[in-house]
Design a protein around this motif. Sequence first.
Motif, PDB file in Angstrom:
ATOM      1  N   ILE A  84      38.857  41.805  59.169  1.00  7.99           N
ATOM      2  CA  ILE A  84      39.110  42.125  57.765  1.00  7.99           C
ATOM      3  C   ILE A  84      40.587  41.959  57.437  1.00  7.99           C
ATOM      4  N   ARG A  85      41.436  42.402  58.336  1.00  9.88           N
ATOM      5  CA  ARG A  85      42.874  42.288  58.079  1.00  9.88           C
ATOM      6  C   ARG A  85      43.330  40.838  58.084  1.00  9.88           C
ATOM      7  N   SER A  86      42.650  39.992  58.842  1.00 10.98           N
ATOM      8  CA  SER A  86      43.010  38.573  58.839  1.00 10.98           C
ATOM      9  C   SER A  86      42.643  37.931  57.504  1.00 10.98           C
ATOM     10  N   ILE A  87      41.532  38.382  56.887  1.00 17.03           N
ATOM     11  CA  ILE A  87      41.172  37.882  55.561  1.00 17.03           C
ATOM     12  C   ILE A  87      42.212  38.325  54.530  1.00 17.03           C
ATOM     13  N   LEU A  88      42.650  39.568  54.633  1.00 16.08           N
ATOM     14  CA  LEU A  88      43.707  40.057  53.746  1.00 16.08           C
ATOM     15  C   LEU A  88      44.986  39.241  53.917  1.00 16.08           C
ATOM     16  N   ARG A  89      45.312  38.926  55.159  1.00 12.28           N
ATOM     17  CA  ARG A  89      46.507  38.125  55.425  1.00 12.28           C
ATOM     18  C   ARG A  89      46.384  36.738  54.810  1.00 12.28           C
ATOM     19  N   LEU A  90      45.207  36.134  54.943  1.00 14.71           N
ATOM     20  CA  LEU A  90      44.974  34.808  54.370  1.00 14.71           C
ATOM     21  C   LEU A  90      45.143  34.839  52.856  1.00 14.71           C
ATOM     22  N   GLY A  91      44.573  35.857  52.203  1.00 12.19           N
ATOM     23  CA  GLY A  91      44.717  35.978  50.762  1.00 12.19           C
ATOM     24  C   GLY A  91      46.165  36.121  50.346  1.00 12.19           C
ATOM     25  N   SER A  92      46.928  36.899  51.100  1.00  8.15           N
ATOM     26  CA  SER A  92      48.348  37.080  50.790  1.00  8.15           C
ATOM     27  C   SER A  92      49.119  35.777  50.959  1.00  8.15           C
ATOM     28  N   MET A  93      48.730  34.978  51.946  1.00  5.84           N
ATOM     29  CA  MET A  93      49.392  33.686  52.149  1.00  5.84           C
ATOM     30  C   MET A  93      49.117  32.732  50.987  1.00  5.84           C
ATOM     31  N   LEU A  94      47.869  32.725  50.520  1.00  2.00           N
ATOM     32  CA  LEU A  94      47.513  31.849  49.399  1.00  2.00           C
ATOM     33  C   LEU A  94      48.214  32.291  48.121  1.00  2.00           C
ATOM     34  N   GLU A  95      48.150  33.587  47.850  1.00  3.84           N
ATOM     35  CA  GLU A  95      48.721  34.103  46.609  1.00  3.84           C
ATOM     36  C   GLU A  95      50.243  34.112  46.637  1.00  3.84           C
ATOM     37  N   GLY A  96      50.813  34.494  47.759  1.00  5.66           N
ATOM     38  CA  GLY A  96      52.259  34.669  47.835  1.00  5.66           C
ATOM     39  C   GLY A  96      53.022  33.457  48.328  1.00  5.66           C
ATOM     40  N   VAL A 105      35.508  25.322  43.219  1.00  9.41           N
ATOM     41  CA  VAL A 105      34.299  26.084  43.546  1.00  9.41           C
ATOM     42  C   VAL A 105      33.087  25.172  43.424  1.00  9.41           C
ATOM     43  N   ASN A 106      32.587  24.716  44.559  1.00  7.59           N
ATOM     44  CA  ASN A 106      31.523  23.714  44.580  1.00  7.59           C
ATOM     45  C   ASN A 106      30.121  24.301  44.629  1.00  7.59           C
ATOM     46  N   GLY A 107      29.986  25.606  44.726  1.00  6.10           N
ATOM     47  CA  GLY A 107      28.659  26.211  44.819  1.00  6.10           C
ATOM     48  C   GLY A 107      28.787  27.720  44.796  1.00  6.10           C
ATOM     49  N   ILE A 108      27.913  28.410  45.508  1.00 10.00           N
ATOM     50  CA  ILE A 108      27.932  29.867  45.524  1.00 10.00           C
ATOM     51  C   ILE A 108      29.248  30.383  46.104  1.00 10.00           C
ATOM     52  N   ALA A 109      29.807  31.386  45.449  1.00  7.93           N
ATOM     53  CA  ALA A 109      31.036  32.021  45.930  1.00  7.93           C
ATOM     54  C   ALA A 109      30.902  33.513  45.685  1.00  7.93           C
ATOM     55  N   VAL A 110      30.685  34.270  46.754  1.00 11.49           N
ATOM     56  CA  VAL A 110      30.496  35.711  46.621  1.00 11.49           C
ATOM     57  C   VAL A 110      31.276  36.434  47.702  1.00 11.49           C
ATOM     58  N   ALA A 111      31.462  37.740  47.487  1.00 10.26           N
ATOM     59  CA  ALA A 111      32.090  38.626  48.462  1.00 10.26           C
ATOM     60  C   ALA A 111      33.414  38.038  48.950  1.00 10.26           C
ATOM     61  N   GLY A 112      33.546  37.823  50.252  1.00  3.75           N
ATOM     62  CA  GLY A 112      34.795  37.283  50.772  1.00  3.75           C
ATOM     63  C   GLY A 112      35.134  35.915  50.222  1.00  3.75           C
ATOM     64  N   GLY A 113      34.109  35.156  49.823  1.00  2.00           N
ATOM     65  CA  GLY A 113      34.368  33.862  49.198  1.00  2.00           C
ATOM     66  C   GLY A 113      35.059  34.027  47.861  1.00  2.00           C
ATOM     67  N   LEU A 114      34.595  35.002  47.065  1.00  3.88           N
ATOM     68  CA  LEU A 114      35.252  35.294  45.799  1.00  3.88           C
ATOM     69  C   LEU A 114      36.671  35.797  46.043  1.00  3.88           C
ATOM     70  N   GLY A 144      38.908  42.149  51.250  1.00  3.49           N
ATOM     71  CA  GLY A 144      39.776  40.988  51.149  1.00  3.49           C
ATOM     72  C   GLY A 144      40.584  40.927  49.872  1.00  3.49           C
ATOM     73  N   GLY A 145      40.731  42.069  49.204  1.00  2.41           N
ATOM     74  CA  GLY A 145      41.614  42.110  48.043  1.00  2.41           C
ATOM     75  C   GLY A 145      40.929  42.136  46.692  1.00  2.41           C
ATOM     76  N   ALA A 146      39.598  42.194  46.639  1.00  2.00           N
ATOM     77  CA  ALA A 146      38.896  42.106  45.356  1.00  2.00           C
ATOM     78  C   ALA A 146      39.214  43.270  44.422  1.00  2.00           C
ATOM     79  N   THR A 147      39.343  44.479  44.957  1.00  3.63           N
ATOM     80  CA  THR A 147      39.561  45.630  44.075  1.00  3.63           C
ATOM     81  C   THR A 147      40.925  45.565  43.390  1.00  3.63           C
ATOM     82  N   MET A 148      41.855  44.839  43.961  1.00  3.94           N
ATOM     83  CA  MET A 148      43.166  44.667  43.337  1.00  3.94           C
ATOM     84  C   MET A 148      43.210  43.440  42.445  1.00  3.94           C
ATOM     85  N   ARG A 149      42.680  42.302  42.936  1.00  3.16           N
ATOM     86  CA  ARG A 149      42.865  41.036  42.210  1.00  3.16           C
ATOM     87  C   ARG A 149      41.846  40.820  41.092  1.00  3.16           C
ATOM     88  N   LEU A 150      40.622  41.281  41.264  1.00  5.81           N
ATOM     89  CA  LEU A 150      39.599  41.011  40.251  1.00  5.81           C
ATOM     90  C   LEU A 150      39.929  41.650  38.900  1.00  5.81           C
TER      91      LEU A 150
END
Length: 261
Positions: A84-96, A105-114, A144-150
């Motif tokens: 879980i922390r690695s997903i958070l790290r990945l999101g921070s790298m993309l955003e920051g 978005v080529n198809g279904i995107a839910v949960a960690g995909g979103l 993975g950051g949804a409660t903050m970013r969404l």
Amino acid sequence: MEPQEVLASTVGRVRILTLNRPASLNALTPSMVTLLIEQVAGAVAAPEVGAIILTGTGRGFCAGADLKESEKRAMAGVDNTPFIRSILRLGSMLEGGPKPVIGAVNGIAVAGGLELLLACDFLLAASSARLGDAHSNYAMFPGGGATMRLPRRIGLARAKRLMLTGDIWSADQALEAGLVDAVHPDDALMPEALALADRLTVKSPLVLARMKEALTDAVSQSPETALRRERDLNELHATSFDRAEGLAAFREKRKPAFQGR
């Protein structure tokens, strides 16, 4: 031989990172997230790369964490926290990170995909794409950051509706809510993403990085702090090569040749 979980290719100055577990709708595994972290870090460090596109193969962008693998780890007594922390790290790298990131978005995107998409700077969706949080459907809590970013992207009320109901929105519903920036026919998604990326790669990478930093930070800062930061970055940028080159190009009626410094 297992297929490569993340494919990387380069078109011009654009690095394309493609999630590649189509049989499982590109569900995330620890090794897959590790590969993504490595690829994003490599793209950020490469001076020849001006923008990043994140997409998926097959029918889905990403169905979130691979729940079968998560259950196996739980039954084996393996701590899921590092994943879980690695997903958070990945999101921070993309955003920051300093380079613009486009989620295609080529198809279904839910949960960690979103959650990965929410960390991108631009979101383009195929007409057939479907997006949602869906954690609540299986009593899972986002990590993975949804409660903050969404809520920052679509507002608190809409974020509550999407997360608590577990609903899945069509591409058009996501566009109406502001979750995605544009919807394109399925076969036009990647051409449109590349066209947007190409527009970005001719800009000064220095000014894009500084703009992205200021905008991202300002969301969580007081107006006074955000304005001070803008002032400081403006004064710092005033002595840059790229700013001088931009002014010279305007004066000489030519295309600028930015160097990112």
